[in-house]
Design a protein around this motif. Structure first.
Motif, PDB file in Angstrom:
ATOM      1  N   VAL A 121       0.977  -1.084   0.062  1.00 10.14           N
ATOM      2  CA  VAL A 121      -0.110   0.084   0.070  1.00 10.14           C
ATOM      3  C   VAL A 121       0.932   1.463  -0.073  1.00 10.14           C
ATOM      4  O   VAL A 121       1.498   1.339   0.926  1.00 10.14           O
ATOM      5  N   ASP A 122       0.913   2.020  -0.894  1.00  8.16           N
ATOM      6  CA  ASP A 122       1.421   3.442  -0.930  1.00  8.16           C
ATOM      7  C   ASP A 122       0.914   4.461  -0.099  1.00  8.16           C
ATOM      8  O   ASP A 122      -0.297   4.775   0.038  1.00  8.16           O
ATOM      9  N   VAL A 123       1.833   4.956   0.705  1.00  4.52           N
ATOM     10  CA  VAL A 123       1.459   5.792   1.512  1.00  4.52           C
ATOM     11  C   VAL A 123       2.398   7.398   1.489  1.00  4.52           C
ATOM     12  O   VAL A 123       3.379   7.496   0.872  1.00  4.52           O
ATOM     13  N   GLU A 124       1.432   8.203   1.384  1.00  5.49           N
ATOM     14  CA  GLU A 124       1.875   9.668   0.894  1.00  5.49           C
ATOM     15  C   GLU A 124       1.568  10.643   2.046  1.00  5.49           C
ATOM     16  O   GLU A 124       0.300  10.793   2.453  1.00  5.49           O
ATOM     17  N   ILE A 125       2.381  11.344   2.715  1.00  2.00           N
ATOM     18  CA  ILE A 125       1.865  12.134   3.810  1.00  2.00           C
ATOM     19  C   ILE A 125       2.403  13.870   3.415  1.00  2.00           C
ATOM     20  O   ILE A 125       3.686  13.928   2.997  1.00  2.00           O
ATOM     21  N   ALA A 126       1.910  14.669   3.392  1.00  2.00           N
ATOM     22  CA  ALA A 126       1.976  16.089   3.323  1.00  2.00           C
ATOM     23  C   ALA A 126       2.154  16.764   4.648  1.00  2.00           C
ATOM     24  O   ALA A 126       1.550  16.502   5.476  1.00  2.00           O
ATOM     25  N   TYR A 127       3.415  17.619   4.589  1.00  2.00           N
ATOM     26  CA  TYR A 127       3.681  18.086   5.975  1.00  2.00           C
ATOM     27  C   TYR A 127       4.131  19.605   5.778  1.00  2.00           C
ATOM     28  O   TYR A 127       4.215  20.046   4.740  1.00  2.00           O
ATOM     29  N   GLU A 128       4.179  20.369   6.845  1.00  2.00           N
ATOM     30  CA  GLU A 128       4.425  21.657   6.868  1.00  2.00           C
ATOM     31  C   GLU A 128       4.803  22.317   8.204  1.00  2.00           C
ATOM     32  O   GLU A 128       4.157  21.866   9.188  1.00  2.00           O
ATOM     33  N   GLN A 129       6.177  22.688   8.149  1.00  2.00           N
ATOM     34  CA  GLN A 129       6.700  23.447   9.444  1.00  2.00           C
ATOM     35  C   GLN A 129       6.652  22.217  10.527  1.00  2.00           C
ATOM     36  O   GLN A 129       6.156  22.686  11.524  1.00  2.00           O
ATOM     37  N   VAL A 130       7.268  21.028  10.131  1.00  2.00           N
ATOM     38  CA  VAL A 130       7.275  20.103  11.411  1.00  2.00           C
ATOM     39  C   VAL A 130       8.701  19.680  11.325  1.00  2.00           C
ATOM     40  O   VAL A 130       9.169  19.655  10.323  1.00  2.00           O
ATOM     41  N   ASP A 131       9.095  19.120  12.517  1.00  2.00           N
ATOM     42  CA  ASP A 131      10.786  18.697  12.648  1.00  2.00           C
ATOM     43  C   ASP A 131      10.717  17.052  12.682  1.00  2.00           C
ATOM     44  O   ASP A 131      11.810  16.453  12.622  1.00  2.00           O
ATOM     45  N   ARG A 132       9.299  16.512  12.893  1.00  2.00           N
ATOM     46  CA  ARG A 132       9.525  15.064  13.085  1.00  2.00           C
ATOM     47  C   ARG A 132       7.890  14.807  12.868  1.00  2.00           C
ATOM     48  O   ARG A 132       7.050  15.154  13.224  1.00  2.00           O
ATOM     49  N   ILE A 133       7.944  13.381  11.974  1.00  2.00           N
ATOM     50  CA  ILE A 133       6.625  12.686  11.725  1.00  2.00           C
ATOM     51  C   ILE A 133       6.703  11.271  12.049  1.00  2.00           C
ATOM     52  O   ILE A 133       7.631  10.709  11.911  1.00  2.00           O
ATOM     53  N   GLU A 134       5.692  10.911  12.567  1.00  2.00           N
ATOM     54  CA  GLU A 134       5.531   9.431  13.184  1.00  2.00           C
ATOM     55  C   GLU A 134       4.375   8.827  12.782  1.00  2.00           C
ATOM     56  O   GLU A 134       3.094   9.535  12.864  1.00  2.00           O
ATOM     57  N   TYR A 167       8.578  22.923  19.172  1.00  2.00           N
ATOM     58  CA  TYR A 167       8.492  23.311  20.562  1.00  2.00           C
ATOM     59  C   TYR A 167       7.740  22.106  21.069  1.00  2.00           C
ATOM     60  O   TYR A 167       6.954  22.228  22.032  1.00  2.00           O
ATOM     61  N   GLY A 168       7.346  20.825  20.368  1.00  2.00           N
ATOM     62  CA  GLY A 168       6.928  19.714  21.097  1.00  2.00           C
ATOM     63  C   GLY A 168       5.504  19.546  20.897  1.00  2.00           C
ATOM     64  O   GLY A 168       4.981  18.648  21.448  1.00  2.00           O
ATOM     65  N   ALA A 169       4.822  20.744  20.239  1.00  2.00           N
ATOM     66  CA  ALA A 169       3.314  20.434  20.019  1.00  2.00           C
ATOM     67  C   ALA A 169       3.057  19.403  19.030  1.00  2.00           C
ATOM     68  O   ALA A 169       3.960  19.152  18.096  1.00  2.00           O
ATOM     69  N   MET A 170       1.987  18.766  19.014  1.00  2.00           N
ATOM     70  CA  MET A 170       1.620  17.634  18.186  1.00  2.00           C
ATOM     71  C   MET A 170       0.274  17.945  17.435  1.00  2.00           C
ATOM     72  O   MET A 170      -0.873  18.266  18.107  1.00  2.00           O
ATOM     73  N   ARG A 171       0.338  17.416  16.021  1.00  2.00           N
ATOM     74  CA  ARG A 171      -0.946  17.430  15.332  1.00  2.00           C
ATOM     75  C   ARG A 171      -0.807  16.027  14.776  1.00  2.00           C
ATOM     76  O   ARG A 171      -0.169  15.527  14.254  1.00  2.00           O
ATOM     77  N   GLU A 172      -2.474  15.254  14.660  1.00  2.00           N
ATOM     78  CA  GLU A 172      -2.483  14.141  13.683  1.00  2.00           C
ATOM     79  C   GLU A 172      -3.653  14.146  12.810  1.00  2.00           C
ATOM     80  O   GLU A 172      -4.642  14.927  13.114  1.00  2.00           O
ATOM     81  N   ASP A 173      -3.343  13.059  11.963  1.00  2.00           N
ATOM     82  CA  ASP A 173      -4.522  12.950  11.005  1.00  2.00           C
ATOM     83  C   ASP A 173      -4.503  11.388  10.767  1.00  2.00           C
ATOM     84  O   ASP A 173      -3.643  10.700  11.019  1.00  2.00           O
ATOM     85  N   ALA A 174      -5.771  10.805  10.610  1.00  2.00           N
ATOM     86  CA  ALA A 174      -5.846   9.170  10.403  1.00  2.00           C
ATOM     87  C   ALA A 174      -6.839   8.969   9.237  1.00  2.00           C
ATOM     88  O   ALA A 174      -7.796   9.686   9.095  1.00  2.00           O
ATOM     89  N   VAL A 175      -6.828   7.688   8.588  1.00  2.00           N
ATOM     90  CA  VAL A 175      -7.634   7.208   7.736  1.00  2.00           C
ATOM     91  C   VAL A 175      -7.669   5.817   8.161  1.00  2.00           C
ATOM     92  O   VAL A 175      -6.902   5.152   8.566  1.00  2.00           O
TER      93      VAL A 175
END
Length: 332
Positions: A98-111, A166-174
């Motif tokens: 399964v292909d996964v594509e993540i779009a990001y903006e001004q983050v320094d870590r993606i999990e 600064y350690g703040a986090m936002r998430e998305d899910a499918v």
């Protein structure tokens, strides 16, 4: 005397305006307390980001100017985000990769983590990918091999979390599903028969197709009421699309207009059912053509407005001619 009074009143008014202007000029402006230079305790970076003091956060204590004015600094999180572009939410895949594509903006870590239920029914959550962007904006892609979690049909939840500096986090899910077979309705034939598209993977040797109305009654049955599924093998795969394309024989089986559930079962080489999916078909049979009555007017391209205008003109001509005859007779 009246003229002198008016002159005195005018001078008094000018004097009052002058006094009010002088008082207003000497009053301090709202910005008089604003600081125009650096304050001890606030770094240049803090000014650059517009930070204000926040005593609730360590290292962001309030700084006080020499005149005793306290500055309240609020640390702003800024505009940052990470969201899943692929796979689409509620999608079905017949491929283990399964292909996964993540779009990001001004983050320094993606999990990225995956969640599913194992054969025992227990919920399993695993972190499957981490990434540290070097650009402020961009996309990150990778693949998931669902065979590492299960060889059979399984439902998955994919969650991505983006962390700012600064350690703040936002998430998305499918959520997405792995199935050995996928089916969709793609339009209808001229007689109203639904057109079914079936996608199968290499594990499927044949499929069976059944249809049921809203009451659960089978549509494809013989004269004895026994179900007669449509059976198709891999030789039915369309070479252009790579899918099995089927025109469902609703008209042949006398289907009534309405909503039907289409069930597609997938079988392996051992004739075992390895996957099953359903989709909805809305059946609307084609209307019979209106018989031609042979009317002359029916063959003419004349609208209702044309009929009315023609009648009004004819009536006006007849009425005018009648008035002409009456007036002529009266003259005699």
């Amino acid at each position: 005397m009246q003229k002198t009074k008016k002159q005195l009143l005018g001078l008094a008014g000018l004097a009052a305006v002058g006094i009010m202007t002088a008082v207003a000029y000497t009053m301090p402006t709202p910005n008089a307390a604003a600081l125009t230079g650096p304050v001890e305790g606030i770094s240049d970076e803090g000014y650059a980001h517009g930070y204000d003091c926040d005593n609730s956060q360590p290292g962001n204590e309030c700084a006080t100017a020499s005149d005793g004015v306290e500055l309240n600094i609020t640390v702003r999180e800024g505009k940052y985000n990470a969201r899943i572009v692929r796979p689409r939410d509620n999608s079905v895949t017949t491929k283990h990769l399964v292909d996964v594509e993540i779009a990001y903006e001004q983050v320094d870590r993606i999990e990225t983590s995956i969640e599913y239920k194992n054969d025992a029914g227990d919920t399993v959550t695993k972190v499957i990918n981490t990434f540290s962007p070097t650009n402020d904006y961009g996309t990150h892609t990778f693949q998931i091999d669902t065979a590492a979690y299960s060889e059979t049909d399984r439902d998955y939840k994919l969650t991505v979390r983006g962390y700012n500096p600064y350690g703040a986090m936002r998430e998305d899910a499918v959520t997405f599903k792995y199935r050995a077979v996928a089916a969709t309705i793609n339009g209808a034939a001229e007689n109203g028969d639904p057109k079914l598209e079936v996608d199968i993977n290499e594990e499927v040797e044949k499929i069976s197709i059944l249809a049921y109305d809203k009451a659960g009654n089978a549509l494809f049955v013989d004269e004895n009421g026994k179900e007669v599924p449509i059976i198709l093998g891999r030789d039915a795969i369309d070479p252009k699309t790579g899918k099995i394309l089927v025109q469902l024989p609703f008209e042949k089986y006398g289907a009534e207009p309405g909503e039907y559930t289409i069930a597609v079962n997938a079988y392996n080489a051992d004739d075992e059912i390895i996957s099953m999916v359903t989709t909805i078909a809305n059946y609307a049979p084609a209307l019979p053509e209106t018989p031609n009555t042979g009317s002359l007017l029916g063959n003419l391209n004349i609208t209702r407005v044309d009929y009315i205008l023609t009648g009004l003109i004819a009536f006006s001509l007849v009425a005018g001619f009648a008035l002409y005859l009456v007036c002529r007779k009266n003259r005699r």
